[in-house]
Design a protein around this motif. Structure first.
Motif, PDB file in Angstrom:
ATOM      1  N   HIS A 185       0.837  -1.207   0.000  1.00 40.23           N
ATOM      2  CA  HIS A 185       0.000   0.000   0.000  1.00 40.23           C
ATOM      3  C   HIS A 185       0.868   1.252   0.000  1.00 40.23           C
ATOM      4  CE1 HIS A 185      -3.669  -2.292   1.237  1.00 40.23           C
ATOM      5  NE2 HIS A 185      -2.760  -3.081   1.770  1.00 40.23           N
ATOM      6  N   GLY A 186       1.609   1.485  -1.059  1.00 44.96           N
ATOM      7  CA  GLY A 186       2.379   2.725  -1.116  1.00 44.96           C
ATOM      8  C   GLY A 186       3.615   2.704  -0.239  1.00 44.96           C
ATOM      9  N   ILE A 187       4.578   1.912  -0.646  1.00 46.23           N
ATOM     10  CA  ILE A 187       5.811   1.786   0.129  1.00 46.23           C
ATOM     11  C   ILE A 187       6.890   2.718  -0.415  1.00 46.23           C
ATOM     12  CG2 ILE A 187       7.759   0.205   0.435  1.00 46.23           C
ATOM     13  CD1 ILE A 187       6.005  -1.838   1.267  1.00 46.23           C
ATOM     14  N   SER A 188       7.567   3.416   0.479  1.00 47.17           N
ATOM     15  CA  SER A 188       8.703   4.235   0.070  1.00 47.17           C
ATOM     16  C   SER A 188       9.895   3.890   0.941  1.00 47.17           C
ATOM     17  CB  SER A 188       8.388   5.732   0.222  1.00 47.17           C
ATOM     18  OG  SER A 188       7.286   6.076  -0.578  1.00 47.17           O
ATOM     19  N   LEU A 189      11.012   3.627   0.316  1.00 52.56           N
ATOM     20  CA  LEU A 189      12.237   3.415   1.097  1.00 52.56           C
ATOM     21  C   LEU A 189      13.446   3.722   0.238  1.00 52.56           C
ATOM     22  CD1 LEU A 189      13.781   0.496   0.321  1.00 52.56           C
ATOM     23  CD2 LEU A 189      11.854  -0.441   1.556  1.00 52.56           C
ATOM     24  N   THR A 190      14.572   3.927   0.893  1.00 52.20           N
ATOM     25  CA  THR A 190      15.802   4.224   0.150  1.00 52.20           C
ATOM     26  C   THR A 190      16.942   3.374   0.695  1.00 52.20           C
ATOM     27  OG1 THR A 190      16.393   5.975   1.682  1.00 52.20           O
ATOM     28  CG2 THR A 190      15.180   6.627  -0.300  1.00 52.20           C
ATOM     29  N   VAL A 191      17.881   3.106  -0.175  1.00 53.06           N
ATOM     30  CA  VAL A 191      19.113   2.428   0.234  1.00 53.06           C
ATOM     31  C   VAL A 191      20.277   3.236  -0.324  1.00 53.06           C
ATOM     32  CG1 VAL A 191      20.463   0.304   0.102  1.00 53.06           C
ATOM     33  CG2 VAL A 191      17.963   0.176   0.141  1.00 53.06           C
ATOM     34  N   ASN A 192      21.190   3.647   0.562  1.00 52.25           N
ATOM     35  CA  ASN A 192      22.365   4.406   0.117  1.00 52.25           C
ATOM     36  C   ASN A 192      23.528   3.471  -0.143  1.00 52.25           C
ATOM     37  OD1 ASN A 192      21.121   7.007   0.472  1.00 52.25           O
ATOM     38  ND2 ASN A 192      21.337   6.634   2.688  1.00 52.25           N
ATOM     39  N   GLU A 193      24.432   3.937  -0.986  1.00 49.63           N
ATOM     40  CA  GLU A 193      25.586   3.122  -1.314  1.00 49.63           C
ATOM     41  C   GLU A 193      26.390   2.761  -0.052  1.00 49.63           C
ATOM     42  OE1 GLU A 193      28.493   3.413  -5.122  1.00 49.63           O
ATOM     43  OE2 GLU A 193      26.518   4.333  -5.099  1.00 49.63           O
ATOM     44  N   GLY A 194      26.760   1.500   0.063  1.00 45.78           N
ATOM     45  CA  GLY A 194      27.590   1.057   1.173  1.00 45.78           C
ATOM     46  C   GLY A 194      26.812   0.596   2.392  1.00 45.78           C
ATOM     47  N   GLU A 195      25.502   0.783   2.380  1.00 43.81           N
ATOM     48  CA  GLU A 195      24.714   0.447   3.563  1.00 43.81           C
ATOM     49  C   GLU A 195      24.308  -1.029   3.598  1.00 43.81           C
ATOM     50  OE1 GLU A 195      21.909   3.980   5.179  1.00 43.81           O
ATOM     51  OE2 GLU A 195      21.347   3.210   3.211  1.00 43.81           O
ATOM     52  N   GLN A 222      33.284  -5.616   2.156  1.00 47.09           N
ATOM     53  CA  GLN A 222      34.035  -5.714   0.903  1.00 47.09           C
ATOM     54  C   GLN A 222      33.473  -4.782  -0.166  1.00 47.09           C
ATOM     55  OE1 GLN A 222      34.026  -9.872  -0.179  1.00 47.09           O
ATOM     56  NE2 GLN A 222      35.377 -10.480   1.498  1.00 47.09           N
ATOM     57  N   GLY A 223      32.386  -4.048   0.154  1.00 46.62           N
ATOM     58  CA  GLY A 223      31.930  -3.000  -0.755  1.00 46.62           C
ATOM     59  C   GLY A 223      30.591  -3.194  -1.432  1.00 46.62           C
ATOM     60  N   THR A 224      29.820  -4.212  -1.030  1.00 40.81           N
ATOM     61  CA  THR A 224      28.525  -4.428  -1.675  1.00 40.81           C
ATOM     62  C   THR A 224      27.402  -3.883  -0.794  1.00 40.81           C
ATOM     63  OG1 THR A 224      29.423  -6.468  -2.603  1.00 40.81           O
ATOM     64  CG2 THR A 224      27.040  -6.169  -2.754  1.00 40.81           C
ATOM     65  N   THR A 225      26.531  -3.093  -1.405  1.00 46.01           N
ATOM     66  CA  THR A 225      25.368  -2.571  -0.697  1.00 46.01           C
ATOM     67  C   THR A 225      24.336  -3.692  -0.565  1.00 46.01           C
ATOM     68  OG1 THR A 225      25.807  -0.469  -1.764  1.00 46.01           O
ATOM     69  CG2 THR A 225      23.644  -0.735  -0.719  1.00 46.01           C
ATOM     70  N   ILE A 226      23.683  -3.751   0.607  1.00 54.39           N
ATOM     71  CA  ILE A 226      22.788  -4.881   0.860  1.00 54.39           C
ATOM     72  C   ILE A 226      21.421  -4.408   1.366  1.00 54.39           C
ATOM     73  CG2 ILE A 226      22.395  -6.924   2.322  1.00 54.39           C
ATOM     74  CD1 ILE A 226      25.438  -7.363   2.292  1.00 54.39           C
ATOM     75  N   LEU A 227      20.377  -4.960   0.749  1.00 56.30           N
ATOM     76  CA  LEU A 227      19.034  -4.817   1.296  1.00 56.30           C
ATOM     77  C   LEU A 227      18.596  -6.201   1.750  1.00 56.30           C
ATOM     78  CD1 LEU A 227      16.427  -3.235   1.901  1.00 56.30           C
ATOM     79  CD2 LEU A 227      15.711  -3.663  -0.450  1.00 56.30           C
ATOM     80  N   LEU A 228      18.241  -6.263   3.034  1.00 52.96           N
ATOM     81  CA  LEU A 228      18.055  -7.550   3.684  1.00 52.96           C
ATOM     82  C   LEU A 228      16.634  -7.653   4.218  1.00 52.96           C
ATOM     83  CD1 LEU A 228      19.536  -9.986   5.205  1.00 52.96           C
ATOM     84  CD2 LEU A 228      19.960  -8.327   7.012  1.00 52.96           C
ATOM     85  N   VAL A 229      15.954  -8.739   3.856  1.00 49.81           N
ATOM     86  CA  VAL A 229      14.622  -8.993   4.388  1.00 49.81           C
ATOM     87  C   VAL A 229      14.739 -10.101   5.423  1.00 49.81           C
ATOM     88  CG1 VAL A 229      12.595 -10.330   3.761  1.00 49.81           C
ATOM     89  CG2 VAL A 229      13.066  -8.220   2.573  1.00 49.81           C
ATOM     90  N   GLU A 230      14.198  -9.877   6.617  1.00 48.67           N
ATOM     91  CA  GLU A 230      14.391 -10.894   7.663  1.00 48.67           C
ATOM     92  C   GLU A 230      13.225 -10.985   8.632  1.00 48.67           C
ATOM     93  OE1 GLU A 230      17.271 -13.631   7.579  1.00 48.67           O
ATOM     94  OE2 GLU A 230      15.890 -13.336   9.246  1.00 48.67           O
ATOM     95  N   GLN A 231      12.982 -12.202   9.079  1.00 43.14           N
ATOM     96  CA  GLN A 231      12.085 -12.387  10.222  1.00 43.14           C
ATOM     97  C   GLN A 231      12.878 -12.376  11.516  1.00 43.14           C
ATOM     98  OE1 GLN A 231       8.642 -14.901  10.443  1.00 43.14           O
ATOM     99  NE2 GLN A 231       9.131 -15.682   8.399  1.00 43.14           N
TER     100      GLN A 231
END
Lengths: 236, 316
Positions: free
Chosen positions: A19-29, A184-193
């Motif tokens: 229902h209208g999701i907004s999020l951001t991921v910055n480099e290195g995070e 080591q330099g990879t940006t990660i978006l992680l989904v977790e329970q």
């Protein structure tokens, strides 16, 4: 900003999943997305990787609008997803699975270097290189999906429930490796329970409830947030 | 029952059955490849085969060769055979590709249900065979005598002809080549990835539509080669030539385990052999009866075929 999701909605038939999701991921995070079963975490991942078309909203990656881009072309741009539920190719060997991760690449020297890197992170995969994927244990399959996702040398790594179904010791180990990949330099978006682990590893995090983002902040903030503690951390 | 016939002619029946089975195997590959990737039975594949047989005859026609021509000198024969195979393979490949682009791809765009694909497949098959039927006035067309049947070698009463050797060898080469392509190359891995998990394949950057086109093209190429071998073995073709042969080839694919490349070969050879043995034992009127009884019995014990399903799991 590496990834920017702006007001995304998504439908499964007549059921609205996001229902209208907004999020951001910055480099290195490392950014974590936590929430209960059915909150829309995996759906969000599928919207980002392009496996599911969105109904409205925008997705921007590395400064480009990728809202309408096909999933395979998003991979070419640098988004790589390790799907949940051991999404390996069961009939291929471990090595072939890893080679599939590098499908879009032609630089064989670079591929070999990345193969060594993955084997360095997951020595078990090297021991099992010739074994057929379907015969691996759950933990090994989890390692294989993560290793395979790294083989495309992504700018953004999407990890969907990397700890699902794993023994506590293995969960510890997988999260250490996730931190190492990030360093080591990879940006990660992680989904977790597993909110405890995810929040303590993540720079920032979002809390998802029934297709809406209800809270966001740094990992530490959310880790000490009473409502989050109550709902997700099982603190007595 | 003519057990004595079967016993006495076992050698020649086996040689002829292997050649027939090789043709079925090449033909069956198209069914099994497409099924492996799309879970779709492409009924139009029998017409892809039939079109290939006409492509070869028309090509030879350009050089003034028809069924009444004299056999050209040996060196020219090689040229004509190679040219016929290449043109038939190309035209069959293109036909298969056009069927995919015109008939199936639009359905996938609209997420059509499986029944829509099934009826489209049957429709595409009828459109092609009827169009060729009208254009050829439903006449059959004979093959120029490029290859004069001759014994290549004899063991006991088994005369193995040059043609049987050619068919079996060519099939063997194509099968080994295809097996290596699917199992050892990057594109082949892409095909197996889509067969095993289309979504995950997309996450790896595999363009699914391109893989599907490739699979139709390969199936068509193989059917075209099979069509030329069939021409030499049977001597004629007709607008409906693909139909009955297609049923046998499709049966071979199911028998071996649809979706499994090596299964198509095993199934093709079994069907080729049993057709020949069955004809000897019960008379040639019973050849289809024998074939399908064999199919039903084998499927009772192994419902997913002799080697089992899944293109992706076709590795030895």
């Amino acid at each position: 900003m590496l990834l920017e999701i702006d007001n995304v909605t998504l439908l499964y038939g007549r059921i609205q999943a996001l229902h209208g999701i907004s999020l951001t991921v910055n480099e290195g995070e490392i950014v974590a997305l936590i929430g209960a079963n059915g909150a829309g975490k995996t759906t969000t991942m599928r919207a980002i990787s392009g496996l599911r078309p969105i109904a409205s909203g925008r997705i921007r990656f590395a400064g480009e609008d990728i809202t309408k881009l096909r999933a395979d072309l998003r991979t070419v741009r640098g988004i790589s997803q390790a799907p949940e539920g051991r999404g390996i190719f069961p009939g291929m060997s471990v090595l072939e699975n890893l080679e599939m991760g590098a499908y879009t690449r032609r630089d064989s020297a670079g591929i070999r270097a990345d193969l060594d890197r993955v084997y360095g992170l997951f020595p078990r995969l090297k021991e099992r290189a010739k074994q057929v994927g379907g015969t691996l244990s759950g933990g090994e399959q989890q390692m294989l999906t993560i290793g395979r996702a790294l083989m495309s040398r992504p700018k953004l790594l999407l990890l969907d429930e990397p700890s699902m179904g794993l023994a506590p010791m293995l969960i510890q180990q997988i999260f250490s490796i996730i931190t190492e990949i990030n360093q080591q330099g990879t940006t990660i978006l992680l989904v977790e329970q597993n909110a405890q682990q995810a929040l303590s590893r993540a720079h920032r995090a979002y809390v998802l409830e029934t297709g809406r983002i209800v809270k966001s902040g740094t990992g530490t903030d959310l880790l000490h947030d009473p409502a989050v503690k109550d709902a997700y951390l099982g603190v007595a | 029952m003519h057990f004595d016939d079967l016993a006495h002619n076992w050698g020649p029946l086996t040689a002829s059955g292997l050649a027939q089975g090789a043709i079925y195997a090449l033909f069956a590959l198209g069914y099994t490849l497409v099924y492996g990737v799309l879970r779709l039975i492409n009924f139009a594949h029998s017409e892809v085969f039939m079109v290939g047989s006409y492509a070869a005859l028309i090509t030879w026609g350009f050089f003034g060769l028809d069924e009444n021509s004299a056999t050209p000198p040996a060196t020219e024969v090689i040229g004509y055979v190679v040219l016929g195979v290449l043109v038939a393979a190309a035209i069959s490949g293109i036909t298969a590709l056009v069927v995919e682009l015109v008939a199936y791809r639009p359905l996938r765009r609209h997420n059509a249900p499986p029944l829509a694909f099934l009826i489209t497949a049957i429709g595409a098959s009828l459109v092609i065979s009827e169009a060729v039927g009208v254009a050829t006035h439903r006449n059959q067309r004979g093959v120029p005598p490029l290859i004069q049947p001759a014994d290549a070698f004899t063991i006991g009463n088994t005369h193995v002809t040059n043609l049987e050797i050619l068919i079996i060898l060519l099939t063997l080469v194509m099968m080994v080549g295809l097996d290596r392509f699917i199992n050892r190359t990057r594109l082949g891995r892409g095909i197996r990835a889509v067969a095993q998990s289309p979504d995950t394949a997309a996450l790896m950057g595999v363009n699914k539509d391109r893989v599907i086109s490739l699979v139709f093209l390969i199936g068509g190429l193989m059917a075209g080669i099979a069509a030329v071998m069939y021409l030499f073995k049977i001597g004629t073709t007709r607008y409906d030539a693909g139909f009955s042969l297609g049923i046998a080839a499709f049966t071979a694919a199911v028998l071996g385990g649809i979706g499994n490349l090596r299964g198509a070969v095993v199934g093709g050879i079994i069907i080729g052999l049993f057709e020949n043995y069955g004809s000897a034992l019960f008379g040639s009127n019973y050849r289809n009866v024998v074939t399908f009884v064999v199919l039903i019995v084998i499927l009772m014990f192994r419902p997913s075929g002799i080697l089992g399903e899944a293109l992706g799991r076709a590795r030895a």
